[in-house]
Motif scaffolding. Structure first.
Motif, short mmCIF file in Angstrom:
data_model
loop_
_atom_site.label_atom_id
_atom_site.label_comp_id
_atom_site.label_asym_id
_atom_site.label_seq_id
_atom_site.Cartn_x
_atom_site.Cartn_y
_atom_site.Cartn_z
N LEU A 1 -129.01 24.69 44.45
CA LEU A 1 -128.27 25.70 45.20
C LEU A 1 -127.93 26.83 44.25
O LEU A 1 -127.39 26.60 43.16
N GLU A 2 -128.24 28.06 44.63
CA GLU A 2 -127.99 29.21 43.77
C GLU A 2 -127.37 30.35 44.57
O GLU A 2 -127.35 30.33 45.79
N GLY A 3 -126.89 31.34 43.85
CA GLY A 3 -126.41 32.57 44.46
C GLY A 3 -125.20 32.39 45.35
O GLY A 3 -124.32 31.58 45.08
N ILE A 4 -125.18 33.15 46.43
CA ILE A 4 -124.02 33.17 47.33
C ILE A 4 -123.79 31.81 47.98
O ILE A 4 -122.65 31.42 48.24
N ASP A 5 -124.87 31.05 48.23
CA ASP A 5 -124.71 29.71 48.80
C ASP A 5 -123.93 28.81 47.86
O ASP A 5 -123.10 28.01 48.29
N ASP A 6 -124.17 28.95 46.57
CA ASP A 6 -123.43 28.18 45.57
C ASP A 6 -121.96 28.59 45.56
O ASP A 6 -121.06 27.76 45.42
N VAL A 7 -121.71 29.88 45.74
CA VAL A 7 -120.33 30.38 45.77
C VAL A 7 -119.57 29.78 46.95
O VAL A 7 -118.44 29.31 46.80
N TRP A 8 -120.20 29.75 48.14
CA TRP A 8 -119.51 29.20 49.32
C TRP A 8 -119.25 27.70 49.15
O TRP A 8 -118.20 27.20 49.57
N GLN A 9 -120.17 27.00 48.54
CA GLN A 9 -119.93 25.57 48.29
C GLN A 9 -118.77 25.41 47.30
O GLN A 9 -117.91 24.54 47.47
N SER A 10 -118.72 26.26 46.29
CA SER A 10 -117.62 26.22 45.33
C SER A 10 -116.28 26.52 46.00
O SER A 10 -115.28 25.84 45.74
N ILE A 11 -116.26 27.51 46.88
CA ILE A 11 -115.03 27.86 47.60
C ILE A 11 -114.59 26.68 48.47
O ILE A 11 -113.40 26.34 48.51
N ALA A 12 -115.54 26.04 49.14
CA ALA A 12 -115.20 24.87 49.96
C ALA A 12 -114.60 23.76 49.11
O ALA A 12 -113.63 23.12 49.50
N THR A 13 -115.14 23.54 47.93
CA THR A 13 -114.62 22.51 47.02
C THR A 13 -113.21 22.86 46.57
O THR A 13 -112.32 22.00 46.57
N ILE A 14 -113.00 24.10 46.19
CA ILE A 14 -111.67 24.54 45.74
C ILE A 14 -110.65 24.36 46.86
O ILE A 14 -109.57 23.79 46.65
N LEU A 15 -110.98 24.83 48.07
CA LEU A 15 -110.03 24.79 49.17
C LEU A 15 -109.76 23.39 49.69
O LEU A 15 -108.68 23.11 50.20
N SER A 16 -110.71 22.49 49.56
CA SER A 16 -110.51 21.13 50.07
C SER A 16 -109.95 20.16 49.04
O SER A 16 -109.67 19.01 49.35
N THR A 17 -109.74 20.63 47.82
CA THR A 17 -109.14 19.81 46.77
C THR A 17 -107.65 20.12 46.69
O THR A 17 -107.27 21.28 46.58
N SER A 18 -106.82 19.09 46.74
CA SER A 18 -105.37 19.30 46.65
C SER A 18 -105.00 19.78 45.25
O SER A 18 -105.48 19.24 44.25
N LEU A 19 -104.16 20.80 45.22
CA LEU A 19 -103.66 21.32 43.95
C LEU A 19 -102.96 20.21 43.18
O LEU A 19 -102.24 19.40 43.76
N LYS A 20 -103.21 20.14 41.91
CA LYS A 20 -102.62 19.16 40.99
C LYS A 20 -103.14 17.74 41.18
O LYS A 20 -102.57 16.79 40.67
N SER A 21 -104.25 17.57 41.91
CA SER A 21 -104.77 16.22 42.15
C SER A 21 -105.79 15.78 41.09
O SER A 21 -106.06 14.59 40.98
N LEU A 22 -106.34 16.71 40.32
CA LEU A 22 -107.30 16.35 39.28
C LEU A 22 -106.56 16.21 37.95
O LEU A 22 -105.90 17.14 37.50
N VAL A 23 -106.70 15.07 37.32
CA VAL A 23 -105.92 14.75 36.12
C VAL A 23 -106.12 15.75 34.99
O VAL A 23 -105.17 16.22 34.40
#
Length: 137
Positions: A12-34
């Motif tokens: 996955l490259e380009g803008i598609d990679d960006v949208w996947q990254s945004i989805a990962t950021i938004l679906s991960t709870s803040l402070k949940s990764l050690v």
């Protein structure tokens, strides 16, 4: 910068990679990764709240805050290849389903600190069944 598509397993490259990254950021709870307490967003904690004007304001604030938050370790935004220009609620139901349309600027080399090339980009964040489903073009 290339990653693997979480659904197909293909590169996955380009803008598609960006949208996947945004989805990962938004679906991960803040402070949940050690080892990365500042990664993620407040959205997973907000999805269980009753739909109200205050909750909508919290959603509007949570998306750009998460995507554009600067990491103390790297001094770079969580997703440096994208900047939100406008966000609009396009659909909302009493069952908690919400859809936000996002317009922004895509910087293909933003992760390298190079913001000389900019392109318009549009996407969508969908909240459904009390969870962040994702974002896509």
């Amino acid at each position: 910068m290339a990653t693997i598509d979480l659904n197909t397993g293909k590169p996955l490259e380009g803008i598609d990679d960006v949208w996947q990254s945004i989805a990962t950021i938004l679906s991960t709870s803040l402070k949940s990764l050690v080892m990365a307490r500042d990664f993620g967003s407040k959205m997973p904690r907000l999805v269980d709240h009753a739909v109200s004007p205050v909750t909508l304001i919290d959603f509007y604030a949570a998306v750009p805050e998460a995507i554009n938050r600067k990491s103390p370790e790297s001094l770079m935004a969580e997703e440096p290849r994208f900047r939100i220009i406008q966000m609009e609620l396009s659909d909302m139901t009493d069952q908690g389903h919400a859809q936000f349309d996002i317009e922004g600027i895509y910087y293909p080399r933003g992760h390298l600190g190079d913001y000389s090339e900019a392109r318009d980009a549009q996407g969508r964040v969908i909240l459904s069944d009390n969870m962040v489903v994702g974002s896509y073009v």
